[in-house]
Design an enzyme around this catalytic site. Sequence first.
Site, PDB file in Angstrom:
ATOM      1  N   HIS A  99      -3.838  -9.378   2.535  1.00 53.25           N
ATOM      2  CA  HIS A  99      -5.292  -9.490   2.643  1.00 53.25           C
ATOM      3  C   HIS A  99      -5.692 -10.654   3.540  1.00 53.25           C
ATOM      4  O   HIS A  99      -6.747 -10.651   4.124  1.00 53.25           O
ATOM      5  CB  HIS A  99      -5.921  -9.754   1.270  1.00 53.25           C
ATOM      6  CG  HIS A  99      -5.989  -8.538   0.415  1.00 53.25           C
ATOM      7  ND1 HIS A  99      -6.266  -8.595  -0.943  1.00 53.25           N
ATOM      8  CD2 HIS A  99      -5.814  -7.220   0.698  1.00 53.25           C
ATOM      9  CE1 HIS A  99      -6.267  -7.370  -1.448  1.00 53.25           C
ATOM     10  NE2 HIS A  99      -5.989  -6.534  -0.474  1.00 53.25           N
ATOM     11  N   LYS A 103      -1.759  -1.457   7.626  1.00 49.78           N
ATOM     12  CA  LYS A 103      -3.174  -1.100   7.697  1.00 49.78           C
ATOM     13  C   LYS A 103      -3.932  -2.000   8.665  1.00 49.78           C
ATOM     14  O   LYS A 103      -4.761  -1.540   9.444  1.00 49.78           O
ATOM     15  CB  LYS A 103      -3.805  -1.183   6.304  1.00 49.78           C
ATOM     16  CG  LYS A 103      -5.304  -0.885   6.288  1.00 49.78           C
ATOM     17  CD  LYS A 103      -5.869  -1.022   4.895  1.00 49.78           C
ATOM     18  CE  LYS A 103      -7.380  -0.770   4.889  1.00 49.78           C
ATOM     19  NZ  LYS A 103      -7.961  -0.917   3.543  1.00 49.78           N
ATOM     20  N   TYR A 119      -2.758 -15.779  12.752  1.00 55.07           N
ATOM     21  CA  TYR A 119      -2.107 -15.236  11.554  1.00 55.07           C
ATOM     22  C   TYR A 119      -0.600 -15.464  11.641  1.00 55.07           C
ATOM     23  O   TYR A 119       0.043 -15.142  12.635  1.00 55.07           O
ATOM     24  CB  TYR A 119      -2.408 -13.740  11.432  1.00 55.07           C
ATOM     25  CG  TYR A 119      -1.767 -13.091  10.229  1.00 55.07           C
ATOM     26  CD1 TYR A 119      -2.385 -13.134   8.986  1.00 55.07           C
ATOM     27  CD2 TYR A 119      -0.544 -12.431  10.336  1.00 55.07           C
ATOM     28  CE1 TYR A 119      -1.798 -12.542   7.880  1.00 55.07           C
ATOM     29  CE2 TYR A 119       0.046 -11.841   9.241  1.00 55.07           C
ATOM     30  CZ  TYR A 119      -0.595 -11.899   8.016  1.00 55.07           C
ATOM     31  OH  TYR A 119      -0.008 -11.305   6.933  1.00 55.07           O
ATOM     32  N   HIS A 161      -2.577   3.207  -5.893  1.00 57.00           N
ATOM     33  CA  HIS A 161      -3.230   2.010  -5.350  1.00 57.00           C
ATOM     34  C   HIS A 161      -3.492   0.973  -6.444  1.00 57.00           C
ATOM     35  O   HIS A 161      -3.622  -0.216  -6.169  1.00 57.00           O
ATOM     36  CB  HIS A 161      -4.538   2.399  -4.663  1.00 57.00           C
ATOM     37  CG  HIS A 161      -5.134   1.282  -3.855  1.00 57.00           C
ATOM     38  ND1 HIS A 161      -4.597   0.867  -2.655  1.00 57.00           N
ATOM     39  CD2 HIS A 161      -6.209   0.489  -4.083  1.00 57.00           C
ATOM     40  CE1 HIS A 161      -5.327  -0.125  -2.172  1.00 57.00           C
ATOM     41  NE2 HIS A 161      -6.296  -0.386  -3.018  1.00 57.00           N
ATOM     42  N   ARG A 214      -1.540  -2.395  -6.908  1.00 52.54           N
ATOM     43  CA  ARG A 214      -1.945  -3.603  -6.188  1.00 52.54           C
ATOM     44  C   ARG A 214      -2.938  -4.416  -7.028  1.00 52.54           C
ATOM     45  O   ARG A 214      -2.839  -5.641  -7.142  1.00 52.54           O
ATOM     46  CB  ARG A 214      -2.557  -3.239  -4.834  1.00 52.54           C
ATOM     47  CG  ARG A 214      -1.517  -2.709  -3.865  1.00 52.54           C
ATOM     48  CD  ARG A 214      -2.125  -2.145  -2.587  1.00 52.54           C
ATOM     49  NE  ARG A 214      -2.939  -3.103  -1.849  1.00 52.54           N
ATOM     50  CZ  ARG A 214      -2.466  -4.082  -1.090  1.00 52.54           C
ATOM     51  NH1 ARG A 214      -1.147  -4.272  -0.981  1.00 52.54           N
ATOM     52  NH2 ARG A 214      -3.284  -4.882  -0.425  1.00 52.54           N
ATOM     53  N   ARG A 249       0.848  -1.187   0.000  1.00 54.43           N
ATOM     54  CA  ARG A 249       0.000   0.000   0.000  1.00 54.43           C
ATOM     55  C   ARG A 249       0.887   1.241   0.000  1.00 54.43           C
ATOM     56  O   ARG A 249       1.978   1.244   0.569  1.00 54.43           O
ATOM     57  CB  ARG A 249      -0.921   0.011   1.227  1.00 54.43           C
ATOM     58  CG  ARG A 249      -1.928  -1.135   1.236  1.00 54.43           C
ATOM     59  CD  ARG A 249      -2.764  -1.125   2.498  1.00 54.43           C
ATOM     60  NE  ARG A 249      -3.726  -2.234   2.488  1.00 54.43           N
ATOM     61  CZ  ARG A 249      -3.471  -3.451   2.942  1.00 54.43           C
ATOM     62  NH1 ARG A 249      -2.261  -3.730   3.443  1.00 54.43           N
ATOM     63  NH2 ARG A 249      -4.390  -4.394   2.902  1.00 54.43           N
TER      64      ARG A 249
END
Length: 395
Positions: free
Chosen positions: A355, A267, A365, A328, A331, A240
Amino acid sequence: MPLTDVQIRQAKPGDKPRKLSDSRGLYVEVRPTGGKFWRYRYKLDGKENVFALGEYPELSLADARAERDKARVLVKEGRHPAHVRQTERAKQLAENGNTFRQVALEWIASKEGVSDGYRAQLTRAFTRNLFPYIGRVPVRDVTAAMLLECLQRMERRGARYYAISMINWVSQMYRFAVRTLRADADPAAALYGAFVRPPVEHSTAMSAEEIGRFRAELSGYGGFRANVIALELLQLLFVRTVELRRGRWEHVDLDAAIWDIPPELMKKRRRHLVPLPARAVELLRELRAITGAGELMFPGLRHPGKPIDGSTLNRALERLGFKGFSCHDFRATASTHLYDSGLFRGEVIEMQLAHAEDNKTKAAYNHAQYLDERVGLMQWWQDYCIEAERKYRAG
């Protein structure tokens, strides 16, 4: 007999204070200094009291009679007019202390579970757009019309999205003010729908030809070299824009060819590993010679302690002839071509796009998941971009 304005105006001072009676307890006290003061005499609980109404001519005869009538109503209710006035003054002083600015800053400070960056964003938004105009107004006195005027200023400078967000923030602030007994209602609630959100413009993926053209144009771009490097890195690494802008040298290991971005700079607040293909390592070594003396990879020219502005790279992209694209879109471009290649599993692509979280908790995660496959993915994507440039130049 009731007084007339002429009688009061022509009354001369004497050696001692004297009274000029009007009616129903109202009179003017004429002092030796020449001052003329309205007084209201009344009885409460069998005791005689005098209530000071004001000075003539600042308080006219008609106004003095109106004030006298208000005081008579209070006396009939068994209340001393002077006590009521003192209470109202104290209340007004308290209201004056509870200004819009004070309550807004208290609300921002009270928010739990938000980052320091978000708190700073709220403070900047209120400080720039609202405090200069209504910051000193008692929070209870702010109206929807006052807020609308501030928001319309934002819209006129092209910040309509920001104005819509501002309505939501102010509404949250007023709910806080109501809970803390500083306001009775939320004036911002009346403004929902006052500004229409423009249609969402979805990301546009570059075609293979456009990828090649971008690289060819970029190689001849005469702008600041760090910005050129930033644009190429956005294409190669498809992080990003904000993550690239806030990048810090301490997180980059060029020998290991890895960029280890910590949670606070991501983010989704999750650590993210970016394998660096050969061309990215080459670019970062060049960039280190330019900005490596500082902590930031892309410091601003005017304010080296802060990252470059978010619009800087988009403007450079426009000057390259890619007006329909934004940073952007790199991406979306990488995602599209990686999926179209059929060489990589979807979960690997999504992990590299930062994502991946579907059907997983954040606790589970794993930032290094599929890392070997992601290294191969990043190298393939670099080679794909370079080959697109070669084909474009070959015509």
